[in-house]
Motif scaffolding. Sequence first.
Motif, short mmCIF file in Angstrom:
data_model
loop_
_atom_site.label_atom_id
_atom_site.label_comp_id
_atom_site.label_asym_id
_atom_site.label_seq_id
_atom_site.Cartn_x
_atom_site.Cartn_y
_atom_site.Cartn_z
N SER A 55 0.98 -1.01 0.14
CA SER A 55 -0.05 0.15 0.11
C SER A 55 0.72 1.05 -0.07
CB SER A 55 -0.99 0.00 1.25
OG SER A 55 -0.28 0.03 2.51
N SER A 56 2.03 1.11 0.75
CA SER A 56 2.80 2.30 0.64
C SER A 56 4.17 2.31 -0.59
CB SER A 56 3.70 2.50 2.00
OG SER A 56 4.38 1.54 2.16
N GLY A 57 3.91 1.47 -1.69
CA GLY A 57 4.81 1.23 -2.47
C GLY A 57 6.03 0.52 -2.52
N GLY A 58 6.02 -0.28 -1.18
CA GLY A 58 7.28 -0.89 -0.95
C GLY A 58 8.59 0.22 -0.57
N SER A 59 8.24 1.44 -0.23
CA SER A 59 9.38 2.41 -0.27
C SER A 59 10.23 2.18 1.08
CB SER A 59 8.78 3.72 0.27
OG SER A 59 9.51 4.93 0.64
N VAL A 60 11.60 2.01 0.90
CA VAL A 60 12.55 1.91 1.79
C VAL A 60 12.14 2.93 3.12
CG1 VAL A 60 14.95 1.64 2.97
CG2 VAL A 60 14.20 1.05 0.52
N THR A 61 12.16 4.10 2.75
CA THR A 61 11.89 5.02 3.87
C THR A 61 10.40 4.71 4.66
OG1 THR A 61 12.68 6.83 2.42
CG2 THR A 61 11.73 7.64 4.19
N LEU A 62 9.68 4.49 4.18
CA LEU A 62 8.23 4.10 4.75
C LEU A 62 8.36 2.85 5.65
CD1 LEU A 62 5.53 5.69 2.22
CD2 LEU A 62 6.81 6.68 4.13
N ILE A 63 9.09 1.94 4.87
CA ILE A 63 9.37 0.50 5.55
C ILE A 63 10.16 0.71 7.06
CG2 ILE A 63 10.57 -1.45 5.68
CD1 ILE A 63 9.79 -1.77 2.80
N ILE A 64 11.15 1.86 6.96
CA ILE A 64 12.13 2.27 8.14
C ILE A 64 10.87 2.69 9.22
CG2 ILE A 64 13.48 3.68 9.06
CD1 ILE A 64 15.14 3.52 6.37
N ALA A 65 9.98 3.54 8.69
CA ALA A 65 9.10 4.11 9.65
C ALA A 65 8.12 2.73 10.25
CB ALA A 65 8.20 5.23 8.71
N GLU A 66 7.68 1.88 9.46
CA GLU A 66 6.96 1.06 9.83
C GLU A 66 7.71 0.04 11.03
OE1 GLU A 66 3.61 0.31 9.38
OE2 GLU A 66 3.90 2.26 8.16
N TYR A 67 8.96 -0.30 10.72
CA TYR A 67 9.80 -0.67 11.62
C TYR A 67 9.77 0.05 13.00
CZ TYR A 67 14.19 -2.43 13.92
OH TYR A 67 15.16 -3.02 14.62
N ILE A 68 9.97 1.34 13.10
CA ILE A 68 10.03 2.10 14.23
C ILE A 68 8.50 1.90 14.82
CG2 ILE A 68 9.98 4.42 15.05
CD1 ILE A 68 12.24 5.11 12.80
N LYS A 69 7.45 2.11 14.03
CA LYS A 69 6.31 1.62 14.72
C LYS A 69 6.09 0.29 15.40
CE LYS A 69 3.88 4.67 11.15
NZ LYS A 69 2.67 4.71 10.29
N ALA A 70 6.64 -0.60 14.92
CA ALA A 70 6.48 -1.99 15.33
C ALA A 70 7.10 -2.18 16.77
CB ALA A 70 6.90 -3.01 14.38
N LEU A 71 8.37 -1.37 16.56
CA LEU A 71 8.86 -1.24 17.97
C LEU A 71 8.18 -0.55 19.18
CD1 LEU A 71 12.70 -0.62 17.06
CD2 LEU A 71 11.82 -3.03 17.65
N THR A 72 7.82 0.28 18.71
CA THR A 72 6.83 1.37 19.61
C THR A 72 5.78 0.61 20.06
OG1 THR A 72 7.71 3.31 18.55
CG2 THR A 72 5.71 3.31 19.90
N ALA A 73 5.09 -0.21 19.25
CA ALA A 73 3.85 -0.91 19.60
C ALA A 73 4.20 -2.10 20.75
CB ALA A 73 3.37 -1.77 18.32
N GLN A 74 5.57 -2.51 20.57
CA GLN A 74 5.90 -3.41 21.67
C GLN A 74 6.26 -2.73 22.97
OE1 GLN A 74 9.30 -5.83 19.91
NE2 GLN A 74 8.04 -6.04 18.07
#
Length: 756
Positions: free
Chosen positions: A563-582
């Motif tokens: 949905s975000s085009g596989g962008s590396v920048t946005l994937i980094i953001a998703e990684y940070i969100k995942a750590l935050t969710a933990q």
Amino acid sequence: MRSFQRILAGALSAALVLGLSTGAWAARDEDITIGIYSTTDMHGKCYDVNPITGKEVTNSLLKIPTAMAQEKKSVDHTLLLDNGDIIQGTPIISYNITMEQGADNPMAICLRYCGYDAATLGNHEFNFSMDVQQRYMDILADATDTYPGTPVELLVANYINVESQQSQLKPYTTRTYAVGDREFKVGILGFENVNVPNWDPSSHYEGADFVHADNTQRTYAFEWNNYWKKVLKEEEKCDFVIVLAHSGEGDGAYGAGEETFGEVTGDFSAENQVYHLVENTTGIDLVVAGHNHVAGVSTHPNAEGREVTVVNGGTSTLTKTVLTVKADGSFTVGQSENLSLTEYENDPGLKAIMEPYYERTVPFVEQEIGTLSGEWDDVTDLFHVESDTMNLVHEAQLWATGADVSLASPVANKDFAIGQLLRENDSAPISLKDCYSFYKYDNNTLYMIEATGQQLKDWLEKCVQDYTVEADGTITGGGFGTDELYGISYDVYLGNEVGRRVQNMIYQGKPVTAEQKFKVAVNSYRLSANAAGDAYGWYDITGITVGAPQVLWDASVSPEFGSSGGSVTLIIAEYIKALTAQGKDITPPQARSHWTLSARTSAEALAPVSRSAFISTLYKTAGFPATPADPAVAVFADYDGSVDGAMQWAVTQGIVLGNGAGDVMPDEPITREQALVMLLRYDQARKQGPVGAWAVGVPYTDAANTSTWAADALMWNVKQGYLAPDAAGNFAPQAPLTTAAMETAMAVVVPMIPAK
């Protein structure tokens, strides 16, 4: 009803003022003037505020209507042209494409509103899927009242269907003007950069290439001489030809080598070949260059020696060239110039249309996605020193792909380190806009491939050829083709012969073998390489392209990141969100591997360092600080420190104390733990040593081998990162310090005397 209609009435009046007819103009008896204007590489600049920085954008497309309204007063007719690289480059256009799939593309609407007559494509238009490209093209061509302004002709002569060998888009257009009792015809031809296959996956230009099949050298000159000169000069009978070429000028006169076209004077550059085009052709009267972001005006001799004007807006200006046509059909090309867009006011109508795009982008990029904390390093020299900043990028790529190892080139903003976001606080929020600071190219998408140990070594060997060892021993170089490998430890010795510079590749404590297979996270710019375009040498070395069987996973079509085009920048953001969710803060990653870079040969780099050599190097790194006029320097039984400025300084500062028996042992190899003790004392001497309750755990597997007197120094090393353990986690505290390890440590040392 689209949102445009609410503000269309006010905007249309300005657009109509700028609108141009494509037919013949009313006849006039006197000479006429045609103002030819161009922009290039405007890279998503559709608003006057940068959503990332909050700073004013002073050279956006909002300035073009104002500039053109003024210019129309000084010439009889105008031609307004854009030279590509327009739908990538700012968070506003990124949000539109990645989150809205390019619907109502703001850059297309800007071109329409401003009254552009024609445009070509830049290589960055091919960063995106063909669906996104088509939406952009459809808006440019729309002849209804759905969008503000007027249609814009899109011209690309060298976007060639591989099977039919025909242009997939309109190659050229013409404009006819009445002057005296005759007509004067202007032709406009578009050329895309021929190196698109070096940078973008073939799925973004499926079934096409950017030269005809018989153009093996991939030159514009061949395309013009063999395909378009006859059409425009003989069939269309154009009196004046403009070429929109999304390519830089080049480094001077190159020549094709034929006698009729002059002597070869340099290497041909497919990426930047405008001068090559000019000097190997006739019949072209004006070239609009771009791609290299260098604004300027020049002239260059064509194959007959006639000077041809080359203009380049360089992402920040509007070029102006006035063509004067006499009643007899002859013409003169006036002095071209670059009009600074900062000198004009924003057009209020266009700003009103663009404001909703900005307002949708701001909350998206400012959304807090996590909390930053911990002891981040301040390394900004990301190409030459291992860093927490790049390690976080690699960790995000491994998290998204599940790969064994990660390849990435540093693409952070210049002089940036993640730790700067803390601003000396214990913690700080981190947002998507911060992710753009350490991975600014959100058009890079993420893949996972299978590669062998040999392929990885060969690729690293190619990458390290980008480095240069200067006369003083410093290492310079590194660029987008210079990847760093994470997950496998390795050492680089630039003094070794080519092909033997990458040594000691270790994965999970064991040497990497040639046939060993790894799952590798890598971005789309590597996999876009193929036999037709291989600027960095990836395809030559690995043979792996986007359609190869070694491609195991593509983020752009994955359920998680499609949905975000596989962008590396946005994937980094998703990684940070995942750590935050933990419930986790974003702290410096515990590095899975380490790499070093040395200017020396491997034999030199692995040579042990003497105690006096270490002290001398530390003194130099410290900035040669002064010692007291009459220092109380201890005279050791085996070394008279009074004759050595470095030793005087070290003893005076309490960095060197000797062995307690009156000896300093200057020629003995210094051990790793001894070096750390001196580095701890050095930091204490500059009043930046540990304070308060600072003890930390030591993760090294052989920490028990440390001498009691060095325990604090080893803990301090954990915080400062002077010396790294090996791939198995062993620190070897009592092993001799090598030259390479000393150089790595000194790269982290903060001087006492700042460099001037």
